[in-house]
Design an enzyme around this catalytic site. Sequence first.
Site, PDB file in Angstrom:
ATOM      1  N   PHE A 144      -2.958   9.570   7.921  1.00  0.00           N
ATOM      2  CA  PHE A 144      -3.073   9.771   6.203  1.00  0.00           C
ATOM      3  C   PHE A 144      -3.757   8.524   5.612  1.00  0.00           C
ATOM      4  CE2 PHE A 144      -1.917   9.473   1.831  1.00  0.00           C
ATOM      5  CZ  PHE A 144      -2.227  10.831   1.558  1.00  0.00           C
ATOM      6  N   ASP A 229      -5.539   0.643   8.119  1.00  0.00           N
ATOM      7  CA  ASP A 229      -5.407   0.926   6.747  1.00  0.00           C
ATOM      8  C   ASP A 229      -3.990   0.349   6.637  1.00  0.00           C
ATOM      9  OD1 ASP A 229      -4.276   2.132   4.650  1.00  0.00           O
ATOM     10  OD2 ASP A 229      -4.983   4.115   5.041  1.00  0.00           O
ATOM     11  N   LYS A 258      -1.201   0.369  -2.978  1.00  0.00           N
ATOM     12  CA  LYS A 258       0.371   0.375  -3.436  1.00  0.00           C
ATOM     13  C   LYS A 258       0.984  -0.664  -4.063  1.00  0.00           C
ATOM     14  CE  LYS A 258       1.071   4.783  -1.015  1.00  0.00           C
ATOM     15  NZ  LYS A 258       0.483   5.275   0.070  1.00  0.00           N
TER      16      LYS A 258
HETATM   17  C1  LIG Z   1      -0.783   6.128   0.084  1.00  0.00           C
HETATM   18  C2  LIG Z   1      -1.659   6.124   1.061  1.00  0.00           C
HETATM   19  C3  LIG Z   1      -3.435   6.153   1.162  1.00  0.00           C
HETATM   20  C4  LIG Z   1      -3.694   6.743  -0.254  1.00  0.00           C
HETATM   21  O1  LIG Z   1      -3.445   5.744  -1.523  1.00  0.00           O
HETATM   22  P1  LIG Z   1      -3.573   6.496  -2.938  1.00  0.00           P
HETATM   23  O2  LIG Z   1      -3.381   5.506  -3.732  1.00  0.00           O
HETATM   24  O3  LIG Z   1      -2.650   7.554  -3.035  1.00  0.00           O
HETATM   25  O4  LIG Z   1      -4.920   7.110  -2.882  1.00  0.00           O
HETATM   26  C5  LIG Z   1      -4.061   5.689   1.935  1.00  0.00           C
HETATM   27  N1  LIG Z   1      -3.595   5.286   3.343  1.00  0.00           N
HETATM   28  C6  LIG Z   1      -2.143   5.169   3.455  1.00  0.00           C
HETATM   29  C7  LIG Z   1      -1.801   4.735   4.842  1.00  0.00           C
HETATM   30  C8  LIG Z   1      -1.298   5.320   2.394  1.00  0.00           C
HETATM   31  O5  LIG Z   1       0.005   5.328   2.625  1.00  0.00           O
END
Ligand SMILES: *Cc1c(COP(=O)(O)O)cnc(C)c1O
Length: 402
Positions: A144, A229, A258
Amino acid sequence: MLPPSPPSSAAALAELYGANNYHPLPVVITHASGVWVTDSDGRRYIDMLSSYSALNQGHRHPRILQAARDQLERVTLTSRAFHNDQLGPFLERLSQVSGFKRALPMNSGAEAVETGLKACRKWGYQVKGVPDGSARIVLAGNNFHGRTISIISGSTEEQYRQGFGPFTPGFDVVPYGDAAAVEAAITPHTVAVLLEPIQGEAGVVLPPDGYLREVRAICDRRSVLMFLDEIQTGLGRTGRMWAFEHEDIRPDCITVAKALGGGVYPISAFCADDALMDVFSPGDHGSTFGGNPMAAAVGKAALDVIVDEGLPARAAELGAYFMERLRGLGSPHVLEVRGRGLLIGVEVHVSSGTARHYCEALKERGVLCKDTHGQVIRFAPPLVITRDEIDMALAHVAAVLA
Ligand SMILES: *Cc1c(COP(=O)(O)O)cnc(C)c1O
């Protein structure tokens, strides 16, 4: 003119006038502080989701609110057409905390990932010598990384893709946790391997020990960038500042979002050293709101709170305690308790019902959490939670899992 609506109809209005792209639990939050939220009927809940780890510092942390208030009184938006006095100090702090020399600020996590994908592709063409237009990036199954068309082009989740094609080419997907599969997928045109150190959305999936170290070695051997990420796992969540520290490696670049916004403002960044970040020249890439003074002031305070309050160490200690107690429940419904720091997944047996069912029962008892991937209850409270508050939540978890 319509009269103002009572708060109790707020959920109905959101359903009536909003797109139907979420399925929230039936609670309308009106106030929050620390690890606690209050709904429109005045009921209090303990927040065990913390907006998918965007609230590591807790709701409305006083230092972050003060930074926001101070900045509101001065200047909030300049665009990058001009310098502002907040961006430099924020980027310096982010560099100290991330260990990467430079950062490119954006707003959402997905935008930071897009920025990283662009950087890696351009590095491939400018530095590695990949023929123009043929760069490839290796991703893991069940990843994700956000919701843009390019990002979902590398997703294996059918629902994220269904109806949204045509997709961006250039992605190769391999099973998560299998370093040999990463190596096998690398071609002379591969520029990067993009991974989550722990897959949060996939259901708090931890790779085998040594996976990130092996991928690091493969990337070095094959001249491929290691791109992690850390949007969900970073900023203390897993018990270290960054989840990659658990394997004593350093990737070539990371994305952060985040909790970088301290629960107040959307802030993200792509972090890398000179050799990679230098691929960008003025006009290549940008964002109207990226790096605005409001974001920079809030982001710096958000980082200061994580460092000054020792939140990574707190996550390590309380996460170990929480997981041990969850395992100790000996619930017949639980298949596995897994996680690191305060990123914890409790997988329930299919025969015991869905994770959503347990989340609804916990909500009734004043504990907010969210299911992920059908059978996993995710617990990711603010890192400022106390042991007593964990014990309180555990009593309810024990009752619903009995
Ligand atoms: C939440 C998340 C995203 C996307 O972030 P948004 O601010 O919702 O676009 C990307 N990678 C990971 C691992 C995430 O948890």
